[in-house]
Scaffold this active site. Sequence first.
Site, mmCIF file in Angstrom:
data_model
loop_
_atom_site.group_PDB
_atom_site.id
_atom_site.type_symbol
_atom_site.label_atom_id
_atom_site.label_comp_id
_atom_site.label_asym_id
_atom_site.label_seq_id
_atom_site.Cartn_x
_atom_site.Cartn_y
_atom_site.Cartn_z
ATOM 1 N N ASP A 99 0.754 -1.456 -0.120
ATOM 2 C CA ASP A 99 0.029 0.116 0.125
ATOM 3 C C ASP A 99 0.990 1.226 0.026
ATOM 4 O OD1 ASP A 99 -2.630 1.253 0.166
ATOM 5 O OD2 ASP A 99 -2.035 2.046 2.008
ATOM 6 N N LYS A 105 1.247 4.429 -2.781
ATOM 7 C CA LYS A 105 1.143 5.869 -2.630
ATOM 8 C C LYS A 105 2.365 6.520 -3.019
ATOM 9 C CE LYS A 105 -2.024 5.144 1.350
ATOM 10 N NZ LYS A 105 -2.215 5.003 3.093
#
Length: 815
Positions: free
Chosen positions: A678, A682
Amino acid sequence: MNIIKFGGTSVANADSISQCTAIIKNKKSQSLIVVVSALGGVTDLLLSAAVEASHKNENYRSLLAEIENRHMDAIRELLPATGQSGILSHAKRILNHLETLLDGCFLLGELSERTKDLVLSFGEVLSSYIISETLKAQGENCALADSRELIKTNSRFGKAVVNFEMSNLLLQHYFDKNKAAITVMPGFIAESEDGHTTTLGRGGSDYTAAIVAAALDVPSLEIWTDVNGIYTANPKLVKQAEPIHDITFEEAMELSHFGAKVLYPPTIQPILNKNITLHIKNTFEPDAPGSIIRKNPQAKSSNPVKGISNIDGITLVTIEGPGMVGVAGFSKRLFEVISKEGINVIFITQASSEHSICLGIVESESKKAKSAIDEEFRFEIQQQKIKPAILESGLSIIAVVGENMKNHQGLSGKMFSTLGRNNINIRAIAQGASERNISAVIDSKDVKKALNSLHETFFEEKAVQLNLFVMGVGNVGEKFLEQIQSQKKYLKENLKINVRVIGLANSKKMHTDEDGIDLKEWKSLMANGAAANPGDFISEIKSLNLRNSIFVDNTASDDVAGTYADYLKNSIAVVTCNKVACASEYTNYKNLKNLSRQYNAPFLFETNVGAGLPIIDTLKNLVASGDRVHKIQAVLSGSLNFIFNNFNEENSFYDVVKQAQAEGYTEPDPKIDLSGIDVKRKLVILIRESGYEMEIDDIENNSFLPQESLDTTIVDDFFESLKTHAAHFNELYKKAAAEGSRLKFVASFEDGKANVGLHFIPQCHPFYNLEGKDNIVLFYTDRYADQPLLIKGAGAGAAVTASGIFADIIRIGNK
């Protein structure tokens, strides 16, 4: 003398006729002429019966029975029982005549235009008789005049041309002698000079009233219908449309020509030169002001646009070829052959190069037009000087109309940019030198969206309507809907943004409502929704074809992220907290950004990094203003920050991760957060938004998870591995504590290289005091070289993520 006309919906049945007689009696202070249409729907029934009979279909008898029953029922309801007998008998004789005509059509198997006019005349003949007898029964001094004896035409059956000189004399002579307080006349019908019944075209009852008004030189004419006048747009398609209270003759003619069905276009012609005021009123709301059509409107408006209208069922006929250029008489030949076929040309445009001419005609006449044109220019086509006529069907014309448009710059640009923003393709454009009308040909499927978009632009500039289609109604989705519901009134009153949720969907079901979903009931509506998948949802959105449509993705689904391109290609904006698309292959990321620009469809993903924090928006503004990012340091996972801030000797790593999942700080599969995937997503998004090309696999991932945890494929197995390797996590904590440091999962980018991993952060570092689920980002740029630009705040949780999505929606509304 007053002249009033009642349309078919105003005399549809006994109740409606009673409403009309009340209006008539209220106006009888002066002598009154009342022009009436056939009972609502009867003209269509008569035409269907005649066609069925000519096709030797016995069904015409049941249609005739329906026509008879409607009129007989009206007589029985309107007239006292003691006075019905003679009237029923007379009406029956008229209907017997009609039956004889239809029987003749059946036996001959044909329907001539002359016979069709005679059949259609029975609707007005019967309605005028019934209304006049009703008024007599109510004690009124009423006479029935036959329009066929007073209005004379040529023999062009179906849409006869009036002989005004003869008709004016007959009307003036009749009403000089007629002393009745009320005279009822059938509209729509007239008579040729050789004694055959003719009609004035569908909607011709308005025309009848105007002919009488002009002949008698009355000051005003009233037309009573079922709406409150001429509207700014078709109220059936544009719910925000409003009646136009004061309008010029020229504006009314333009709007009626382009489909404003409340007024039959030729109606204006007889009264224009006489300067007779025309008042359109609602039979069922007689106290409503209605619309006044006159030479010099008293109500002045700052808006140069008076209305927006449309004509459906249009075919564009294009004639093109080098043999047209500079050839004198070409246009003359073209329009002569069209005229000989009796084809009405609604729309004309010609390129200045003279290489092509486009004509807009009704679809039913397109084949006849092509055949006639190709025959006329057979030689030129054989010589390949021009091409055979090209037909494009399934089109509509939309028109923006206003008397003062010529005095305002930029209206056409405003019109076409509005259509372009909503992915409405324009096939042809026409604007008269008077600049009273700007017309465009578009696909019929886009008419509703075009009318609503233009109406919003020209009449509702103070409020923009956004139509949302929300995919995903879990933690984030539910919070988002709560926020929309609570802030809807505020947005409309303060930001002039009207937000409507039109569609909701999850992986299994969907529910849509074109008028907007009641968000108080969304859970029950979804429970009873239709079975669906992402493909079904986008098909429904495209079929609704609403302006300012926004697709909102609250999921983490690869499949849903794969649909973004399809939305953007249809000028549907995309707002998403799903990081999959922007962190996918760089070519896909760039393609989505390019599609957004190409189709003028916003693609916003602020919540991809930092939930509700304005990280991406700030970064975009830096780059747009000419700054250049050199280095990024960040804690980008609110869930990991929450986990490491709460992980200590008293709370096991397993328990803290469970808590983070329960409170909605992690993805549904916490391994996505803990593995660093994750954070990599980002970081790659920030790098790309900074102007660098990078793939997610180029980012080094220094994972702190044991290999066994990384290898799990089921969430429950992942949690079990956290228990199994508790000692590993405890050792990480003890080591950091011994050094006086705190554990933070850090993302870094510098000199074209990027990595993510667990760091021991000393007390002097800006990341050390990062509490709770906060995120922090440091941007080192040309302008922020010594002291970085710092953005810090809550970076996880359903509520803050939903607020970030909400902020993107508002950005679109404010554009």
